[in-house]
Write a protein that holds these residues in place. Structure first.
Motif, PDB file in Angstrom:
ATOM      1  N   TYR A   7     108.261  23.932 -43.531  1.00  0.00           N
ATOM      2  CA  TYR A   7     107.385  23.496 -42.454  1.00  0.00           C
ATOM      3  C   TYR A   7     106.267  24.512 -42.276  1.00  0.00           C
ATOM      4  N   VAL A  63     110.996  22.653 -33.869  1.00  0.00           N
ATOM      5  CA  VAL A  63     111.201  22.124 -35.221  1.00  0.00           C
ATOM      6  C   VAL A  63     112.691  22.050 -35.536  1.00  0.00           C
ATOM      7  N   ASN A  67     114.981  18.566 -36.048  1.00  0.00           N
ATOM      8  CA  ASN A  67     115.658  18.344 -37.326  1.00  0.00           C
ATOM      9  C   ASN A  67     117.126  18.754 -37.292  1.00  0.00           C
TER      10      ASN A  67
END
Length: 80
Positions: A7, A63, A67
């Motif tokens: 990412y 993030v 996820n």
């Protein structure tokens, strides 16, 4: 060192040998600027930080939380 997600220049991964006894599910996040570790269970929580500022940590926590299911599944598949 299985990399589970990338990412914006960050690698989200875990180490193949996470200790004996095995630590609870967590993910490491690394970039050239530093490394952090987040617990995945029971909730996403910062375990340690080496180099990231508060703004970056907040973004990374988002993030990881977004996820979480993918990261936990990868952990469980690997360490079974």
């Amino acid at each position: 060192m299985p990399v589970i997600l990338r990412y914006q220049g960050f690698k989200l991964f875990f180490y193949s040998n996470e200790g004996n006894p095995l630590e609870p599910a967590h993910i490491h996040v690394r970039s050239p600027d530093g490394e952090a570790k987040f617990w995945l269970v029971p909730d996403v929580q910062l375990a340690r930080n080496d180099g990231f500022d508060a703004r970056t940590l907040k973004n990374l926590a988002t993030v990881v939380a977004t996820n979480k299911e993918l990261l936990e599944r990868a952990w469980n598949d690997y360490f079974g």
